[in-house]
Write an enzyme that holds these catalytic residues in place. Structure first.
Site, PDB file in Angstrom:
ATOM      1  N   ASN A 276      13.157 109.468  50.893  1.00 42.67           N
ATOM      2  CA  ASN A 276      12.084 110.363  50.454  1.00 42.67           C
ATOM      3  C   ASN A 276      12.591 111.183  49.259  1.00 42.67           C
ATOM      4  OD1 ASN A 276      10.608 112.834  50.201  1.00 42.67           O
ATOM      5  ND2 ASN A 276       9.645 112.424  52.169  1.00 42.67           N
TER       6      ASN A 276
ATOM      7  N   ASP B 285      10.826 113.540  47.504  1.00 39.25           N
ATOM      8  CA  ASP B 285      10.026 114.744  47.237  1.00 39.25           C
ATOM      9  C   ASP B 285      10.842 115.870  46.604  1.00 39.25           C
ATOM     10  OD1 ASP B 285       7.948 113.453  48.518  1.00 39.25           O
ATOM     11  OD2 ASP B 285       7.996 114.703  50.316  1.00 39.25           O
ATOM     12  N   HIS B 286      12.066 116.048  47.104  1.00 35.16           N
ATOM     13  CA  HIS B 286      12.797 117.250  46.682  1.00 35.16           C
ATOM     14  C   HIS B 286      13.510 117.091  45.347  1.00 35.16           C
ATOM     15  CE1 HIS B 286      11.235 119.307  49.995  1.00 35.16           C
ATOM     16  NE2 HIS B 286      11.702 118.417  50.840  1.00 35.16           N
TER      17      HIS B 286
ATOM     18  N   ARG C 261      11.762 124.358  37.216  1.00 35.76           N
ATOM     19  CA  ARG C 261      11.862 124.735  35.808  1.00 35.76           C
ATOM     20  C   ARG C 261      10.641 124.326  34.988  1.00 35.76           C
ATOM     21  NH1 ARG C 261      16.945 126.380  33.776  1.00 35.76           N
ATOM     22  NH2 ARG C 261      17.697 127.794  35.361  1.00 35.76           N
TER      23      ARG C 261
ATOM     24  N   HIS D 155       5.492 112.231  49.307  1.00 38.82           N
ATOM     25  CA  HIS D 155       4.375 112.946  49.930  1.00 38.82           C
ATOM     26  C   HIS D 155       3.631 113.726  48.844  1.00 38.82           C
ATOM     27  CE1 HIS D 155       3.169 116.078  53.289  1.00 38.82           C
ATOM     28  NE2 HIS D 155       2.128 115.592  52.646  1.00 38.82           N
TER      29      HIS D 155
ATOM     30  N   ARG E 125       1.253 116.334  48.368  1.00 37.54           N
ATOM     31  CA  ARG E 125       0.608 117.393  49.155  1.00 37.54           C
ATOM     32  C   ARG E 125      -0.607 117.906  48.420  1.00 37.54           C
ATOM     33  NH1 ARG E 125       4.296 119.618  53.373  1.00 37.54           N
ATOM     34  NH2 ARG E 125       2.627 121.104  53.716  1.00 37.54           N
TER      35      ARG E 125
ATOM     36  N   ARG F 204       2.991 120.777  45.519  1.00 37.31           N
ATOM     37  CA  ARG F 204       4.169 121.634  45.360  1.00 37.31           C
ATOM     38  C   ARG F 204       5.403 120.853  44.904  1.00 37.31           C
ATOM     39  NH1 ARG F 204       5.430 123.291  51.602  1.00 37.31           N
ATOM     40  NH2 ARG F 204       3.250 123.897  51.496  1.00 37.31           N
ATOM     41  N   HIS F 205       5.469 119.562  45.223  1.00 36.70           N
ATOM     42  CA  HIS F 205       6.591 118.764  44.695  1.00 36.70           C
ATOM     43  C   HIS F 205       6.060 117.533  43.947  1.00 36.70           C
ATOM     44  CE1 HIS F 205       6.095 117.118  48.731  1.00 36.70           C
ATOM     45  NE2 HIS F 205       6.775 118.083  49.316  1.00 36.70           N
TER      46      HIS F 205
ATOM     47  N   GLU G  68       2.917 109.194  51.642  1.00 37.09           N
ATOM     48  CA  GLU G  68       2.564 110.147  52.708  1.00 37.09           C
ATOM     49  C   GLU G  68       1.437 111.037  52.223  1.00 37.09           C
ATOM     50  OE1 GLU G  68       5.682 112.638  54.058  1.00 37.09           O
ATOM     51  OE2 GLU G  68       6.955 110.970  54.597  1.00 37.09           O
TER      52      GLU G  68
ATOM     53  N   THR H  92       6.506 119.559  56.920  1.00 34.01           N
ATOM     54  CA  THR H  92       5.596 119.024  57.936  1.00 34.01           C
ATOM     55  C   THR H  92       6.156 119.372  59.310  1.00 34.01           C
ATOM     56  OG1 THR H  92       5.190 117.252  56.385  1.00 34.01           O
ATOM     57  CG2 THR H  92       4.312 116.967  58.588  1.00 34.01           C
TER      58      THR H  92
ATOM     59  N   GLU I  64       5.224 106.700  63.086  1.00 31.79           N
ATOM     60  CA  GLU I  64       6.498 107.321  62.714  1.00 31.79           C
ATOM     61  C   GLU I  64       6.706 108.494  63.654  1.00 31.79           C
ATOM     62  OE1 GLU I  64       7.582 107.578  58.668  1.00 31.79           O
ATOM     63  OE2 GLU I  64       8.875 109.318  58.973  1.00 31.79           O
TER      64      GLU I  64
ATOM     65  N   HIS J 223      12.423 112.899  59.846  1.00 32.14           N
ATOM     66  CA  HIS J 223      12.311 114.340  59.623  1.00 32.14           C
ATOM     67  C   HIS J 223      13.576 115.046  60.073  1.00 32.14           C
ATOM     68  CE1 HIS J 223      10.712 118.298  58.857  1.00 32.14           C
ATOM     69  NE2 HIS J 223       9.755 117.697  58.186  1.00 32.14           N
ATOM     70  N   GLY J 224      14.263 115.627  59.092  1.00 32.72           N
ATOM     71  CA  GLY J 224      15.432 116.452  59.380  1.00 32.72           C
ATOM     72  C   GLY J 224      16.707 115.685  59.662  1.00 32.72           C
TER      73      GLY J 224
HETATM   74  N1  PXP Z   1       8.871 111.317  57.486  1.00 32.33           N
HETATM   75  C1  PXP Z   1       7.768 112.065  57.286  1.00 32.33           C
HETATM   76  C2  PXP Z   1       6.460 111.552  57.787  1.00 32.33           C
HETATM   77  C3  PXP Z   1       7.843 113.282  56.571  1.00 32.33           C
HETATM   78  O1  PXP Z   1       6.739 114.011  56.375  1.00 32.33           O
HETATM   79  C4  PXP Z   1       9.096 113.686  56.056  1.00 32.33           C
HETATM   80  C5  PXP Z   1       9.205 114.950  55.267  1.00 32.33           C
HETATM   81  O2  PXP Z   1       8.377 114.905  54.173  1.00 32.33           O
HETATM   82  C6  PXP Z   1      10.206 112.871  56.280  1.00 32.33           C
HETATM   83  C7  PXP Z   1      10.082 111.704  57.019  1.00 32.33           C
HETATM   84  C8  PXP Z   1      11.551 113.196  55.726  1.00 32.33           C
HETATM   85  O3  PXP Z   1      12.017 114.392  56.255  1.00 32.33           O
HETATM   86  P1  PXP Z   1      13.309 115.060  55.643  1.00 32.33           P
HETATM   87  O4  PXP Z   1      12.997 115.392  54.216  1.00 32.33           O
HETATM   88  O5  PXP Z   1      13.517 116.258  56.493  1.00 32.33           O
HETATM   89  O6  PXP Z   1      14.424 114.051  55.746  1.00 32.33           O
END
Ligand code: PXP
Length: 246
Positions: free
Chosen positions: A9, A11-12, A20, A45, A47, A51-52, A72, A103, A153, A196-197
């Site tokens: 993922n 996103d970040h 910036r 994702h 959103r 935001r990202h 996502e 999420t 998931e 997630h996490g």
């Molecule tokens: N899976 C889903 C459905 C998510 O929404 C996210 C976070 O956007 C992730 C996986 C990845 O989570 P993390 O960024 O905490 O690894």
């Protein structure tokens, strides 16, 4: 055992870029590097508040990736139209609240079954593999099968939080719930993903669940890239996944 895929993922990378307001660092560049380092797919994702990831990122990813995009999104008309325009390989439906930091929980499929069945029907017709991001509650798994989702998931956030807080008995109970959920989903014909996490410490027990076919991991890998680089972070995650699988 089935091969376990890793979805990265990105996103970040977009979070850092947006801090910036310019074009650097570019999420597509990170995604291509992730593919080269062993990612089987890329997750992003879009959103509601952008935001990202932004709309232009989805276009760039669709045009530039060599591996499948897992898109996502929340179950809104706006996002459905965007998904139908791009037709990504997979669409993962996630709950979204504006004020949340990430999420925070799974989707309530059982409580919204008729609307979600209607919502995913055109996505299925467009050949997107539709995934529901849910907790391991059997009601949510059964409802996901009932509406015709191809994938669930399972949300691993609670398991990861309990590990980080040192609440190991509760963590192990949560892990057992995820194991049972994965077995139930698989028995209903759903493909099982999880995420997630997850980090280097928590990935092993999830990777060892035989029914789990894909892990989606973002925040930790992008954070770890600061210290060891994105390619080595992904390579180490893959190594841990494969070791747990063996
Ligand atoms: N899976 C889903 C459905 C998510 O929404 C996210 C976070 O956007 C992730 C996986 C990845 O989570 P993390 O960024 O905490 O690894």
């Amino acid at each position: 055992m089935n091969r376990l895929r890793l979805g990265v993922n990105i996103d970040h990378v977009a979070t850092l870029r947006n801090a910036r307001g310019g074009a650097y660092p570019d999420p597509l560049r990170a995604a291509l590097l992730a593919e080269a380092a062993g990612a089987d797919g890329i997750t992003a994702h879009l959103r509601e508040d952008r935001r990202h990831i932004r709309d232009a990122d989805i276009t760039a990813l669709m045009n530039g990736l060599t591996r499948p995009l897992n898109f996502e999104m929340a179950a809104t008309a706006e996002m459905q139209a965007i998904a139908l325009r791009h037709r990504p390989h997979a669409v993962c439906i996630v709950p979204e609240r504006r004020e949340e930091r990430t999420t925070e929980g799974g989707l309530d499929v059982a409580g919204d079954i008729a609307r979600l069945a209607d919502f995913i029907a055109p996505l299925r017709e467009a050949d997107c593999r539709v995934s529901m991001f849910i907790g391991h509650d059997p009601r949510q798994i059964e409802a996901s099968a009932e509406i015709g989702a191809a994938v669930v998931e399972l949300h691993t956030g609670a398991y990861c939080d309990l590990h980080a807080e040192g609440q190991f008995a509760e963590r192990d109970a949560e892990l057992e719930g995820l194991r049972q959920g994965a077995a139930l989903a698989d028995s209903l014909g759903l493909e099982v993903h999880a995420g997630h996490g997850l980090n280097f410490e928590t990935v092993g027990p999830l990777a060892a669940i035989p029914e789990v076919r894909e892990l989606n991991i973002g925040h930790f890998l992008i954070g770890e890239a600061v210290f060891i680089g994105l390619g080595p972070a992904i390579a180490e995650m893959r190594r841990l996944m494969e070791a747990a699988r063996a």
